[in-house]
Design an enzyme around this catalytic site. Structure first.
Site, mmCIF file in Angstrom:
data_model
loop_
_atom_site.group_PDB
_atom_site.id
_atom_site.type_symbol
_atom_site.label_atom_id
_atom_site.label_comp_id
_atom_site.label_asym_id
_atom_site.label_seq_id
_atom_site.Cartn_x
_atom_site.Cartn_y
_atom_site.Cartn_z
ATOM 1 N N CYS A 1 -16.793 -5.351 -37.521
ATOM 2 C CA CYS A 1 -15.947 -4.843 -38.607
ATOM 3 C C CYS A 1 -14.610 -5.558 -38.512
ATOM 4 O O CYS A 1 -13.963 -5.522 -37.461
ATOM 5 C CB CYS A 1 -15.752 -3.337 -38.452
ATOM 6 S SG CYS A 1 -14.486 -2.620 -39.524
ATOM 7 N N CYS B 1 -15.461 -10.969 -44.274
ATOM 8 C CA CYS B 1 -15.906 -9.581 -44.421
ATOM 9 C C CYS B 1 -17.413 -9.589 -44.206
ATOM 10 O O CYS B 1 -18.105 -10.498 -44.683
ATOM 11 C CB CYS B 1 -15.576 -9.044 -45.808
ATOM 12 S SG CYS B 1 -16.311 -7.426 -46.178
ATOM 13 N N GLU C 1 -22.511 -3.595 -52.434
ATOM 14 C CA GLU C 1 -23.205 -2.330 -52.164
ATOM 15 C C GLU C 1 -23.979 -1.842 -53.384
ATOM 16 O O GLU C 1 -24.960 -1.108 -53.252
ATOM 17 C CB GLU C 1 -22.210 -1.285 -51.663
ATOM 18 C CG GLU C 1 -21.649 -1.632 -50.292
ATOM 19 C CD GLU C 1 -21.002 -0.471 -49.564
ATOM 20 O OE1 GLU C 1 -20.919 0.630 -50.147
ATOM 21 O OE2 GLU C 1 -20.580 -0.667 -48.410
ATOM 22 N N ASP D 1 -19.681 -0.974 -36.578
ATOM 23 C CA ASP D 1 -18.893 -1.205 -37.792
ATOM 24 C C ASP D 1 -18.467 0.153 -38.339
ATOM 25 O O ASP D 1 -19.029 1.186 -37.958
ATOM 26 C CB ASP D 1 -19.765 -1.948 -38.824
ATOM 27 C CG ASP D 1 -19.001 -2.410 -40.062
ATOM 28 O OD1 ASP D 1 -17.758 -2.314 -40.070
ATOM 29 O OD2 ASP D 1 -19.632 -2.869 -41.023
ATOM 30 N N SER D 2 -17.501 0.132 -39.250
ATOM 31 C CA SER D 2 -17.072 1.377 -39.880
ATOM 32 C C SER D 2 -18.120 1.891 -40.858
ATOM 33 O O SER D 2 -18.085 3.054 -41.254
ATOM 34 C CB SER D 2 -15.736 1.174 -40.601
ATOM 35 O OG SER D 2 -15.864 0.134 -41.554
ATOM 36 N N HIS E 1 -19.679 -7.925 -45.506
ATOM 37 C CA HIS E 1 -20.478 -7.812 -46.740
ATOM 38 C C HIS E 1 -20.715 -9.183 -47.389
ATOM 39 O O HIS E 1 -21.691 -9.371 -48.115
ATOM 40 C CB HIS E 1 -19.763 -6.928 -47.767
ATOM 41 C CG HIS E 1 -19.859 -5.456 -47.502
ATOM 42 N ND1 HIS E 1 -19.312 -4.858 -46.395
ATOM 43 C CD2 HIS E 1 -20.427 -4.451 -48.233
ATOM 44 C CE1 HIS E 1 -19.537 -3.550 -46.452
ATOM 45 N NE2 HIS E 1 -20.214 -3.283 -47.545
#
Length: 269
Positions: A77, A188, A156, A14-15, A190
């Site tokens: 990602c 996504c 985050e 992933d990035s 996240h």
């Protein structure tokens, strides 16, 4: 061609940190598989970069993981998958899975009406990659996409059930609710951490498709079909590589994984 053995690790990249939700799903679904994770924390975010740059960075990481003798590659990602998945597949001697294809397949399989919503970062939504993937599988699907730019920083920050996050989600989902959809893709990596909150807000109106769970199922199926499932039922080996800020990565990463994060190395590509 690279020779893969069942005891070789799964490579996930992933990035940044978000792909650890995919690692968590793999750990739960495939508890004896060794996993190597790569997060390009020095060059995140990818969304603001050119297609050529994203393709170059993505191939660099894939090459690094192939040198570690991974048996499959998982692009965890959405930005990388939208821009560079085809090029990575063309150059890879091992199978390549990506979160967009996995999420699209799951959404098409689960939707009863063909009405599918997708939420993601602005870059992913603007790429239209989910809509294309869904329509390849079912041309009659109706896809409604909604960018949710504030979700990543909120996750985050650890504000998973904060009043601000709840209000933000309600605002983002207002236009989604007026569409004739029965399935919502969390586009996504996240977003799985927001699943309890999103489930609470959507109630019984929508089925939520978690791309992390989708790709873990797809990986399990692929390993079984190729005879690459690890037959050694021993404690697996987990290795993590980042390109910058390992302390911050470890702090956020342990929240994403739901467990301690050991064997973290800083590398330069």
């Amino acid at each position: 061609m690279q020779t893969s053995l069942p005891q070789h690790p799964i490579g996930v990249f992933d990035s940044g940190v978000g792909g650890l939700t995919v690692v968590r799903a793999l750990m739960d679904r495939l508890p004896f598989e060794n996993i190597i994770y790569f997060g390009d924390t020095a060059r995140v975010p990818y969304g603001v970069k050119s297609v050529a740059t994203i393709e170059h960075y993505t191939q660099q990481i894939a090459d690094f993981l192939l040198k570690q003798q991974v048996k499959i590659l998982i692009i965890a990602c959405n930005t990388m998958a939208a821009v560079a998945a085809d090029k990575v597949r063309a150059a890879s001697p091992v199978p390549v899975l990506d979160v967009i294809e996995a999420g699209a397949k799951n959404a098409v399989a689960r939707s009863q009406t063909g009405g599918i919503g997708v939420i993601g970062t602005p870059t992913t939504i603007n790429s239209n990659a989910y809509a294309r993937a869904i329509h390849r599988l079912n041309p009659d699907s109706r896809v409604y996409s909604q960018a949710c730019p504030l979700f990543v920083p909120l996750v985050e920050e650890g504000w998973l059930d904060h009043p601000v996050t709840r209000l933000t989600a309600q605002e983002y989902l207002k236009p989604v609710f007026v569409e004739a959809i029965d399935t919502l893709v969390l586009g996504c990596t996240h977003y799985p951490l927001l699943k309890p909150l999103l489930t609470d807000i959507t109630g019984s109106r929508l089925q939520l498709v978690d791309s992390a769970l989708s790709i873990a199922d797809q990986a399990a199926q692929l390993l079984g079909e190729r005879g690459l499932a690890n037959p050694q039922h021993e404690l697996p080996d987990y290795q993590y590589y980042v390109t910058d800020l390992p302390v911050k990565f470890q702090t956020i990463g342990e929240r994403f994984l739901g467990r301690s994060l050991n064997r973290l190395d800083l590398v330069s590509l």
